[in-house]
Scaffold this motif. Structure first.
Motif, PDB file in Angstrom:
ATOM      1  N   LEU A 112       0.828  -1.199   0.000  1.00 20.62           N
ATOM      2  CA  LEU A 112       0.000   0.000   0.000  1.00 20.62           C
ATOM      3  C   LEU A 112       0.866   1.254   0.000  1.00 20.62           C
ATOM      4  CD1 LEU A 112      -2.853   1.324   0.351  1.00 20.62           C
ATOM      5  CD2 LEU A 112      -2.440   1.199   2.829  1.00 20.62           C
ATOM      6  N   TYR A 113       0.509   2.199  -0.861  1.00 18.56           N
ATOM      7  CA  TYR A 113       1.140   3.518  -0.831  1.00 18.56           C
ATOM      8  C   TYR A 113       0.095   4.561  -1.179  1.00 18.56           C
ATOM      9  CZ  TYR A 113       1.363   3.693  -5.965  1.00 18.56           C
ATOM     10  OH  TYR A 113       1.042   3.727  -7.298  1.00 18.56           O
ATOM     11  N   TYR A 114       0.481   5.824  -1.134  1.00 21.77           N
ATOM     12  CA  TYR A 114      -0.466   6.914  -1.348  1.00 21.77           C
ATOM     13  C   TYR A 114       0.033   7.881  -2.415  1.00 21.77           C
ATOM     14  CZ  TYR A 114      -2.701   5.343   2.950  1.00 21.77           C
ATOM     15  OH  TYR A 114      -3.347   4.587   3.906  1.00 21.77           O
ATOM     16  N   GLU A 115      -0.919   8.413  -3.153  1.00 22.40           N
ATOM     17  CA  GLU A 115      -0.655   9.520  -4.075  1.00 22.40           C
ATOM     18  C   GLU A 115      -1.522  10.695  -3.634  1.00 22.40           C
ATOM     19  OE1 GLU A 115       0.444   7.080  -8.181  1.00 22.40           O
ATOM     20  OE2 GLU A 115      -1.456   8.166  -8.008  1.00 22.40           O
ATOM     21  N   PHE A 116      -0.974  11.902  -3.787  1.00 20.22           N
ATOM     22  CA  PHE A 116      -1.676  13.098  -3.335  1.00 20.22           C
ATOM     23  C   PHE A 116      -2.027  13.994  -4.520  1.00 20.22           C
ATOM     24  CE2 PHE A 116       0.266  11.527   0.434  1.00 20.22           C
ATOM     25  CZ  PHE A 116      -0.577  11.907   1.469  1.00 20.22           C
ATOM     26  N   LYS A 117      -3.251  14.487  -4.496  1.00 23.61           N
ATOM     27  CA  LYS A 117      -3.759  15.344  -5.557  1.00 23.61           C
ATOM     28  C   LYS A 117      -4.003  16.751  -5.015  1.00 23.61           C
ATOM     29  CE  LYS A 117      -7.528  15.770  -8.920  1.00 23.61           C
ATOM     30  NZ  LYS A 117      -8.790  15.151  -9.429  1.00 23.61           N
ATOM     31  N   SER A 118      -3.593  17.767  -5.795  1.00 29.48           N
ATOM     32  CA  SER A 118      -3.776  19.158  -5.380  1.00 29.48           C
ATOM     33  C   SER A 118      -5.223  19.595  -5.538  1.00 29.48           C
ATOM     34  CB  SER A 118      -2.875  20.093  -6.205  1.00 29.48           C
ATOM     35  OG  SER A 118      -1.515  19.851  -5.929  1.00 29.48           O
ATOM     36  N   ASN A 119      -5.684  20.381  -4.591  1.00 28.74           N
ATOM     37  CA  ASN A 119      -7.021  20.975  -4.643  1.00 28.74           C
ATOM     38  C   ASN A 119      -6.929  22.378  -4.048  1.00 28.74           C
ATOM     39  OD1 ASN A 119      -9.785  21.364  -4.887  1.00 28.74           O
ATOM     40  ND2 ASN A 119     -10.235  20.339  -2.939  1.00 28.74           N
ATOM     41  N   ASN A 120      -6.363  23.302  -4.827  1.00 28.49           N
ATOM     42  CA  ASN A 120      -6.102  24.647  -4.329  1.00 28.49           C
ATOM     43  C   ASN A 120      -7.329  25.540  -4.457  1.00 28.49           C
ATOM     44  OD1 ASN A 120      -3.444  23.753  -3.991  1.00 28.49           O
ATOM     45  ND2 ASN A 120      -2.871  24.422  -6.049  1.00 28.49           N
ATOM     46  N   LYS A 121      -7.433  26.508  -3.548  1.00 23.41           N
ATOM     47  CA  LYS A 121      -8.552  27.445  -3.546  1.00 23.41           C
ATOM     48  C   LYS A 121      -8.031  28.867  -3.328  1.00 23.41           C
ATOM     49  CE  LYS A 121     -11.905  24.046  -1.842  1.00 23.41           C
ATOM     50  NZ  LYS A 121     -12.921  23.723  -0.816  1.00 23.41           N
ATOM     51  N   TYR A 122      -8.928  29.842  -3.557  1.00 23.76           N
ATOM     52  CA  TYR A 122      -8.564  31.253  -3.419  1.00 23.76           C
ATOM     53  C   TYR A 122      -9.546  31.956  -2.491  1.00 23.76           C
ATOM     54  CZ  TYR A 122      -5.708  30.257  -7.517  1.00 23.76           C
ATOM     55  OH  TYR A 122      -4.802  29.710  -8.384  1.00 23.76           O
ATOM     56  N   SER A 123      -9.088  33.056  -1.905  1.00 24.69           N
ATOM     57  CA  SER A 123      -9.948  33.799  -1.001  1.00 24.69           C
ATOM     58  C   SER A 123      -9.590  35.283  -1.019  1.00 24.69           C
ATOM     59  CB  SER A 123      -9.827  33.259   0.428  1.00 24.69           C
ATOM     60  OG  SER A 123      -8.515  33.472   0.927  1.00 24.69           O
ATOM     61  N   ILE A 124     -10.548  36.085  -0.566  1.00 25.90           N
ATOM     62  CA  ILE A 124     -10.359  37.522  -0.354  1.00 25.90           C
ATOM     63  C   ILE A 124     -10.687  37.816   1.100  1.00 25.90           C
ATOM     64  CG2 ILE A 124     -11.312  39.823  -0.821  1.00 25.90           C
ATOM     65  CD1 ILE A 124      -9.862  39.172  -3.211  1.00 25.90           C
ATOM     66  N   ILE A 125      -9.837  38.591   1.761  1.00 25.60           N
ATOM     67  CA  ILE A 125     -10.167  39.109   3.086  1.00 25.60           C
ATOM     68  C   ILE A 125     -10.452  40.602   2.912  1.00 25.60           C
ATOM     69  CG2 ILE A 125      -9.361  39.545   5.431  1.00 25.60           C
ATOM     70  CD1 ILE A 125      -7.624  37.038   5.154  1.00 25.60           C
ATOM     71  N   TYR A 126     -11.697  40.969   3.144  1.00 26.46           N
ATOM     72  CA  TYR A 126     -12.145  42.343   2.918  1.00 26.46           C
ATOM     73  C   TYR A 126     -13.054  42.762   4.070  1.00 26.46           C
ATOM     74  CZ  TYR A 126     -14.526  46.239   0.512  1.00 26.46           C
ATOM     75  OH  TYR A 126     -15.052  47.470   0.171  1.00 26.46           O
ATOM     76  N   ARG A 127     -12.704  43.861   4.730  1.00 25.38           N
ATOM     77  CA  ARG A 127     -13.458  44.344   5.884  1.00 25.38           C
ATOM     78  C   ARG A 127     -13.592  43.264   6.946  1.00 25.38           C
ATOM     79  NH1 ARG A 127     -17.996  48.180   2.792  1.00 25.38           N
ATOM     80  NH2 ARG A 127     -16.496  49.802   2.235  1.00 25.38           N
ATOM     81  N   ASP A 128     -12.486  42.572   7.168  1.00 30.32           N
ATOM     82  CA  ASP A 128     -12.377  41.531   8.201  1.00 30.32           C
ATOM     83  C   ASP A 128     -13.309  40.345   7.977  1.00 30.32           C
ATOM     84  OD1 ASP A 128     -10.289  42.534   9.689  1.00 30.32           O
ATOM     85  OD2 ASP A 128     -11.577  43.724  10.988  1.00 30.32           O
ATOM     86  N   VAL A 129     -13.732  40.124   6.731  1.00 28.45           N
ATOM     87  CA  VAL A 129     -14.550  38.961   6.391  1.00 28.45           C
ATOM     88  C   VAL A 129     -13.805  38.131   5.348  1.00 28.45           C
ATOM     89  CG1 VAL A 129     -16.750  38.140   5.461  1.00 28.45           C
ATOM     90  CG2 VAL A 129     -16.694  40.206   6.876  1.00 28.45           C
ATOM     91  N   TYR A 130     -13.886  36.821   5.488  1.00 31.30           N
ATOM     92  CA  TYR A 130     -13.219  35.882   4.595  1.00 31.30           C
ATOM     93  C   TYR A 130     -14.204  35.426   3.517  1.00 31.30           C
ATOM     94  CZ  TYR A 130     -10.613  31.604   3.308  1.00 31.30           C
ATOM     95  OH  TYR A 130      -9.938  30.622   2.639  1.00 31.30           O
ATOM     96  N   TYR A 131     -13.844  35.638   2.244  1.00 26.47           N
ATOM     97  CA  TYR A 131     -14.688  35.233   1.122  1.00 26.47           C
ATOM     98  C   TYR A 131     -13.928  34.228   0.249  1.00 26.47           C
ATOM     99  CZ  TYR A 131     -17.304  39.559   2.144  1.00 26.47           C
ATOM    100  OH  TYR A 131     -18.019  40.564   2.744  1.00 26.47           O
ATOM    101  N   GLU A 132     -14.563  33.116  -0.077  1.00 27.74           N
ATOM    102  CA  GLU A 132     -13.979  32.211  -1.059  1.00 27.74           C
ATOM    103  C   GLU A 132     -14.206  32.776  -2.463  1.00 27.74           C
ATOM    104  OE1 GLU A 132     -15.215  28.191  -0.695  1.00 27.74           O
ATOM    105  OE2 GLU A 132     -14.393  27.947   1.323  1.00 27.74           O
ATOM    106  N   VAL A 133     -13.190  32.626  -3.321  1.00 25.58           N
ATOM    107  CA  VAL A 133     -13.243  33.206  -4.664  1.00 25.58           C
ATOM    108  C   VAL A 133     -12.864  32.154  -5.691  1.00 25.58           C
ATOM    109  CG1 VAL A 133     -12.224  34.922  -6.200  1.00 25.58           C
ATOM    110  CG2 VAL A 133     -12.691  35.522  -3.829  1.00 25.58           C
ATOM    111  N   GLU A 134     -13.702  32.022  -6.730  1.00 27.64           N
ATOM    112  CA  GLU A 134     -13.393  31.093  -7.816  1.00 27.64           C
ATOM    113  C   GLU A 134     -13.227  31.796  -9.153  1.00 27.64           C
ATOM    114  OE1 GLU A 134     -16.260  27.987  -8.038  1.00 27.64           O
ATOM    115  OE2 GLU A 134     -15.850  27.217  -6.022  1.00 27.64           O
TER     116      GLU A 134
END
Length: 206
Positions: free
Chosen positions: A131-153
Motif C-alpha cells: 500500500l502507498y499513497y498519491e496526493f492530488k492538489s485541490n487549491n482554492k482562493y480567497s479575499i479578506i475584505y473588511r475583516d470577512v473571509y470570502y472564497e473566490v473562484e
C-alpha cells in the motif's frame, strides 16, 4: 538559536509514497525558510510544508542527531518558503463560520488581501501488494475584505464582493492569461478593482 522551535511534537510519517505525487509544497525535501513562531523570528530554518495536514515541519539538530518536529500551528503567524509568503488566517466567513490555516499572500494592499490556499488529499494505491499513497492538489482562493473571509473562484465572485466596481471588473478580459496562469489573471483583475475604488471605499475599510 532555534531552541524555541523545539516547542512542538516529534513527527512520524503516516503515508508511504513512491513517486512525485507527494503531500508537500513544491518539494518533499527540507529547504531553507523563515518563520515567526511564538512571536519570535527564525531565519535559515530547514523546513517543509505539509499540505495535507496544513503543518510546518522543521529538521533540527540535537545532541542525538537531526530530528523532525511538527510545530504548533496556531503559534506560527507567518512563514516564507521558496520565495512564497504565507500567513495564518483566522477570520469568519460571510456565514459566521470560522476559517483558520495557512494561505499564501498573492495581493496585499490597505483595503483587501487576495490569498491562495494550497491543499493536497490522499488516495490509496497498491503496487506489488504493498500500500502507498498519491496526493492530488485541490487549491482554492480567497479575499479578506473588511475583516470577512470570502472564497473566490472567478470574476463573478469578485463582483459580489466589490459591487461598486462591477462595471470595471466586467470590462477586464484576458482569456489566454486566465487559462495559462490563473494566479496572474486574478492579480490583474484585482489591480483593476483597487485602482477603480473610490477613496471613500478604501478608507472605510476597518
Amino acid at each position: 538559536e532555534n531552541t524555541g522551535l523545539y516547542r512542538g511534537m516529534e513527527y512520524v510519517e503516516a503515508y508511504r509514497t513512491i513517486n512525485d505525487k507527494h503531500k508537500f509544497f513544491e518539494s518533499p525535501l527540507f529547504r531553507e525558510g523563515s518563520l515567526v513562531y511564538g512571536g519570535e523570528s527564525y531565519f535559515k530554518v530547514s523546513m517543509k510544508y505539509d499540505l495535507n495536514q496544513d503543518q510546518i515541519l522543521v529538521n533540527l539538530d540535537s545532541k542525538y542527531g537531526f530530528s523532525v518536529f511538527k510545530l504548533i500551528q496556531d503559534q506560527i503567524s507567518d512563514f516564507t518558503l521558496d520565495g512564497h509568503h504565507f500567513i495564518r488566517v483566522d477570520y469568519k466567513n460571510k456565514n459566521g463560520t470560522n476559517i483558520s490555516g495557512f494561505e499564501e499572500i498573492l495581493v496585499s494592499n490597505p483595503t483587501f488581501k487576495f490569498l491562495k490556499k494550497y491543499k493536497k488529499t490522499p488516495s490509496e494505491r497498491t503496487k506489488n501488494r504493498r500500500l502507498y499513497y498519491e496526493f492530488k492538489s485541490n487549491n482554492k482562493y480567497s479575499i479578506i475584505y473588511r475583516d470577512v473571509y470570502y472564497e473566490v473562484e472567478n470574476k463573478n465572485d469578485l463582483k459580489k464582493i466589490f459591487p461598486e466596481v462591477k462595471g470595471e471588473i466586467n470590462g477586464y478580459s484576458n482569456k489566454p492569461l486566465m487559462k495559462h496562469n490563473f494566479d496572474q489573471y486574478m492579480k490583474a483583475v484585482l489591480e483593476v478593482v483597487y485602482a477603480s475604488m473610490s477613496e471613500d471605499i478604501k478608507t472605510s475599510n476597518p
